[in-house]
Design an enzyme around this catalytic site. Structure first.
Site, PDB file in Angstrom:
ATOM      1  N   SER A  42      -0.846  11.379  12.988  1.00 33.10           N
ATOM      2  CA  SER A  42      -0.864  10.024  13.409  1.00 33.10           C
ATOM      3  C   SER A  42      -2.448   9.680  13.361  1.00 33.10           C
ATOM      4  O   SER A  42      -3.255  10.393  13.819  1.00 33.10           O
ATOM      5  CB  SER A  42      -0.421   9.681  14.722  1.00 33.10           C
ATOM      6  OG  SER A  42      -1.170   8.530  15.271  1.00 33.10           O
ATOM      7  N   GLY A  43      -2.622   8.514  12.636  1.00 36.03           N
ATOM      8  CA  GLY A  43      -4.070   8.027  12.686  1.00 36.03           C
ATOM      9  C   GLY A  43      -4.440   7.308  13.749  1.00 36.03           C
ATOM     10  O   GLY A  43      -5.548   7.575  14.120  1.00 36.03           O
ATOM     11  N   LEU A  44      -3.409   6.777  14.412  1.00 34.82           N
ATOM     12  CA  LEU A  44      -3.806   6.249  15.662  1.00 34.82           C
ATOM     13  C   LEU A  44      -4.209   7.188  16.549  1.00 34.82           C
ATOM     14  O   LEU A  44      -5.004   7.134  17.335  1.00 34.82           O
ATOM     15  CB  LEU A  44      -2.737   5.356  15.947  1.00 34.82           C
ATOM     16  CG  LEU A  44      -2.824   4.628  17.592  1.00 34.82           C
ATOM     17  CD1 LEU A  44      -3.932   3.617  17.724  1.00 34.82           C
ATOM     18  CD2 LEU A  44      -1.522   4.110  18.134  1.00 34.82           C
ATOM     19  N   ASP A  54      -8.544   2.904  15.546  1.00 33.63           N
ATOM     20  CA  ASP A  54      -7.702   3.142  14.319  1.00 33.63           C
ATOM     21  C   ASP A  54      -7.955   2.148  13.205  1.00 33.63           C
ATOM     22  O   ASP A  54      -7.228   1.185  12.546  1.00 33.63           O
ATOM     23  CB  ASP A  54      -6.222   2.796  14.659  1.00 33.63           C
ATOM     24  CG  ASP A  54      -5.379   3.365  13.544  1.00 33.63           C
ATOM     25  OD1 ASP A  54      -5.697   4.266  12.502  1.00 33.63           O
ATOM     26  OD2 ASP A  54      -4.184   3.157  13.834  1.00 33.63           O
ATOM     27  N   ASP A  81      -0.817  10.895   8.090  1.00 33.94           N
ATOM     28  CA  ASP A  81      -1.052   9.459   7.943  1.00 33.94           C
ATOM     29  C   ASP A  81      -2.388   9.220   7.352  1.00 33.94           C
ATOM     30  O   ASP A  81      -3.251   9.137   8.239  1.00 33.94           O
ATOM     31  CB  ASP A  81      -0.942   8.892   9.538  1.00 33.94           C
ATOM     32  CG  ASP A  81      -1.118   7.396   9.426  1.00 33.94           C
ATOM     33  OD1 ASP A  81      -1.187   6.832   8.556  1.00 33.94           O
ATOM     34  OD2 ASP A  81      -1.243   6.918  10.549  1.00 33.94           O
ATOM     35  N   ASP A  83      -3.521   6.598   5.944  1.00 30.58           N
ATOM     36  CA  ASP A  83      -3.971   5.273   6.060  1.00 30.58           C
ATOM     37  C   ASP A  83      -3.920   4.594   4.751  1.00 30.58           C
ATOM     38  O   ASP A  83      -2.977   4.593   3.965  1.00 30.58           O
ATOM     39  CB  ASP A  83      -5.242   5.249   6.721  1.00 30.58           C
ATOM     40  CG  ASP A  83      -5.290   5.310   7.961  1.00 30.58           C
ATOM     41  OD1 ASP A  83      -4.466   5.200   8.623  1.00 30.58           O
ATOM     42  OD2 ASP A  83      -6.551   5.826   8.636  1.00 30.58           O
ATOM     43  N   GLU A 110      -0.569   3.457   3.214  1.00 26.42           N
ATOM     44  CA  GLU A 110      -0.008   2.167   3.341  1.00 26.42           C
ATOM     45  C   GLU A 110      -0.525   1.472   2.418  1.00 26.42           C
ATOM     46  O   GLU A 110      -1.574   1.408   2.163  1.00 26.42           O
ATOM     47  CB  GLU A 110      -0.049   2.042   4.902  1.00 26.42           C
ATOM     48  CG  GLU A 110      -1.407   1.702   5.441  1.00 26.42           C
ATOM     49  CD  GLU A 110      -1.630   1.800   6.981  1.00 26.42           C
ATOM     50  OE1 GLU A 110      -1.283   3.085   7.474  1.00 26.42           O
ATOM     51  OE2 GLU A 110      -2.120   0.865   7.279  1.00 26.42           O
ATOM     52  N   LYS A 116      -8.610  -0.059   6.933  1.00 24.92           N
ATOM     53  CA  LYS A 116      -7.242  -0.603   7.680  1.00 24.92           C
ATOM     54  C   LYS A 116      -7.318  -0.861   9.202  1.00 24.92           C
ATOM     55  O   LYS A 116      -8.157  -0.486   9.791  1.00 24.92           O
ATOM     56  CB  LYS A 116      -5.883   0.258   7.413  1.00 24.92           C
ATOM     57  CG  LYS A 116      -6.073   1.665   7.771  1.00 24.92           C
ATOM     58  CD  LYS A 116      -6.061   2.102   9.245  1.00 24.92           C
ATOM     59  CE  LYS A 116      -5.233   1.374  10.075  1.00 24.92           C
ATOM     60  NZ  LYS A 116      -3.912   2.517   9.830  1.00 24.92           N
ATOM     61  N   ASN A 118      -4.817  -1.024  12.844  1.00 24.06           N
ATOM     62  CA  ASN A 118      -3.384  -0.600  13.141  1.00 24.06           C
ATOM     63  C   ASN A 118      -2.338  -1.612  12.818  1.00 24.06           C
ATOM     64  O   ASN A 118      -2.679  -2.670  13.306  1.00 24.06           O
ATOM     65  CB  ASN A 118      -3.484  -0.096  14.617  1.00 24.06           C
ATOM     66  CG  ASN A 118      -2.175   0.491  15.080  1.00 24.06           C
ATOM     67  OD1 ASN A 118      -1.103  -0.416  15.647  1.00 24.06           O
ATOM     68  ND2 ASN A 118      -2.019   1.583  15.021  1.00 24.06           N
ATOM     69  N   SER A 119      -1.339  -1.216  12.630  1.00 23.89           N
ATOM     70  CA  SER A 119      -0.149  -2.283  11.985  1.00 23.89           C
ATOM     71  C   SER A 119       0.323  -3.284  13.222  1.00 23.89           C
ATOM     72  O   SER A 119       0.896  -4.342  13.256  1.00 23.89           O
ATOM     73  CB  SER A 119       1.030  -1.636  11.709  1.00 23.89           C
ATOM     74  OG  SER A 119       0.828  -0.936  10.602  1.00 23.89           O
ATOM     75  N   ARG A 155       4.150   3.699   2.038  1.00 22.05           N
ATOM     76  CA  ARG A 155       4.544   2.868   3.287  1.00 22.05           C
ATOM     77  C   ARG A 155       4.159   1.466   3.126  1.00 22.05           C
ATOM     78  O   ARG A 155       3.464   1.040   2.514  1.00 22.05           O
ATOM     79  CB  ARG A 155       3.695   3.195   4.509  1.00 22.05           C
ATOM     80  CG  ARG A 155       3.558   2.346   5.961  1.00 22.05           C
ATOM     81  CD  ARG A 155       3.019   3.198   6.746  1.00 22.05           C
ATOM     82  NE  ARG A 155       2.393   2.284   7.995  1.00 22.05           N
ATOM     83  CZ  ARG A 155       1.724   2.460   9.011  1.00 22.05           C
ATOM     84  NH1 ARG A 155       1.694   4.031   9.196  1.00 22.05           N
ATOM     85  NH2 ARG A 155       1.301   1.762   9.855  1.00 22.05           N
ATOM     86  N   HIS A 186       8.022  -0.193   7.630  1.00 22.60           N
ATOM     87  CA  HIS A 186       7.442  -0.392   8.815  1.00 22.60           C
ATOM     88  C   HIS A 186       7.957  -1.677   9.450  1.00 22.60           C
ATOM     89  O   HIS A 186       8.048  -2.772   8.546  1.00 22.60           O
ATOM     90  CB  HIS A 186       5.995  -0.141   8.935  1.00 22.60           C
ATOM     91  CG  HIS A 186       5.543   0.287  10.212  1.00 22.60           C
ATOM     92  ND1 HIS A 186       6.364   0.761  11.436  1.00 22.60           N
ATOM     93  CD2 HIS A 186       4.403   0.584  10.755  1.00 22.60           C
ATOM     94  CE1 HIS A 186       5.746   1.058  12.043  1.00 22.60           C
ATOM     95  NE2 HIS A 186       4.350   0.789  12.023  1.00 22.60           N
TER      96      HIS A 186
HETATM   97  C1  SPV Z   1       0.238   5.919  13.179  1.00 20.21           C
HETATM   98  O1  SPV Z   1       0.658   6.702  14.098  1.00 20.21           O
HETATM   99  O2  SPV Z   1      -0.983   6.119  13.209  1.00 20.21           O
HETATM  100  C2  SPV Z   1       0.872   5.042  12.516  1.00 20.21           C
HETATM  101  C3  SPV Z   1       2.035   4.590  12.927  1.00 20.21           C
HETATM  102  O3  SPV Z   1       0.483   4.751  11.544  1.00 20.21           O
HETATM  103  S1  SPV Z   1       1.688   2.829  13.591  1.00 20.21           S
HETATM  104  O4  SPV Z   1       0.899   2.969  14.725  1.00 20.21           O
HETATM  105  O5  SPV Z   1       2.977   2.299  13.969  1.00 20.21           O
HETATM  106  O6  SPV Z   1       1.080   2.104  12.506  1.00 20.21           O
HETATM  107 MG    MG Z   2      -1.628   4.670  11.235  1.00 20.94          MG
END
Ligand code: SPV
Ligand code: MG
Length: 291
Positions: A42-44, A54, A81, A83, A110, A116, A118-119, A155, A186
């Site tokens: 996971s990027g986050l 992130d 991930d 990104d 994505e 980027k 975070n979503s 994504r 997502h």
């Molecule tokens: C992550 O885990 O970094 C993701 C998922 O990309 S989210 O945080 O839902 O975007």
């Molecule tokens: Mg991410």
């Protein structure tokens, strides 16, 4: 079996599978031991564990170094991930090369812009990538992989950024045609409606990956019912760490003692076991001179 082939099978099997977030070698080891078939890099979680945001604040090679520890420590596949791919098609295809060298089984990119965000942060104002530019990036990534089983997941962030079903489908179809192995659709909604409508129209054109962080109350059986292939539990190990570290730090700070904490934390022997200390003892017997 190669990690890439394992991930490919997870994605293409009829059963719904689950992969779990990890953010360093230790958490990756624990995810594997628990029984999960794969790991979400996971990027986050990786950025948060590094103490940064992130937003691509950690450089891609810093993230790669961290991934290498995760990969070395485990035998199940890691879906990274990636990104936005850290730049244009050229950066993204170099990323594939470096991931393959470290035995990372696949990467998810994505359709947003570098750097980027975070979503789940101000998503309504986040611009999406141009469809053709992003499709070219996917093509370049697929063309550059050496292992034919290496996975590229596209994504779609259309729902996240406030677009509707039509835009989400248009993008997913373009990325399918560009050669993506799977689509991650997502959603930031707390219900499953957006995803359900997408799945009906998508009709199994490619494997589908879901991240139910926000629609977590949706029963897992629903994911199966709509035909999803893979569910990512994206950040709960990171969040568990935060609570555990806060709790124990506060206790030790207040107590000025570690007496109460001792039985609340993992035994030192458990730390050594997770580091595979026994293997080194055996190797020392085998390779060090005995005098
Ligand atoms: C992550 O885990 O970094 C993701 C998922 O990309 S989210 O945080 O839902 O975007
Ligand atoms: Mg991410």
């Amino acid at each position: 079996m190669k990690k890439t082939t394992q991930l490919k099978q997870i994605l293409t099997s009829k059963d719904l599978d689950f992969i779990m977030e990890a953010h360093n070698g230790l958490s990756a080891t624990i995810v594997e031991e628990t029984g999960f078939k794969g790991i979400w890099g996971s990027g986050l979680s990786i950025s948060a564990s590094m103490g940064v945001r992130d937003n691509n604040e950690a450089s891609w090679t810093q993230v790669l170094d961290n991934l290498e520890f995760m990969s070395d420590a485990t035998s199940i596949p890691i879906l990274f991930d990636g990104d936005t791919g850290f730049g244009n098609f050229n950066n993204a295809r170099r990323l594939v090369k470096k991931l393959e060298q470290r035995h990372i089984a696949g990467v998810c990119i994505e359709d947003k812009l570098f750097p980027k965000t975070n979503s789940f942060i101000n998503a309504a104002v986040q611009p999406l990538a141009d469809i053709d530019e992003f499709s070219g990036k996917i093509k370049a990534m697929k063309d550059s992989q050496i292992d034919e089983d290496f996975i590229v997941v596209a994504r779609v962030e259309a729902f996240i950024t406030g677009w509707g079903l039509e835009e989400a489908l248009k993008r997913a179809e373009a990325y399918r045609q560009a050669g993506a192995d799977a689509v991650l659709i997502h959603s930031k909604k707390s219900n499953f409606d957006e995803i359900t409508s997408f799945m009906q129209e998508w009709a199994n054109r490619l494997p589908i990956v879901l991240v139910p962080t926000k629609y977590y109350t949706t029963p897992t059986a629903e994911f199966e019912k709509v035909g999803a292939n893979l569910v990512i539990w994206a950040n709960h190990n990171l969040r568990a760490c935060i609570d555990a570290i806060k709790h124990i730090s506060e206790m030790i700070y207040r107590d000025e003692s570690i007496v109460r904490a001792e039985n609340l934390v993992a035994a030192l022997e458990e730390v050594f076991r997770l580091q595979n200390t026994d293997e080194l003892h055996l190797a020392e017997k085998k390779y060090l001179p005995t005098k």
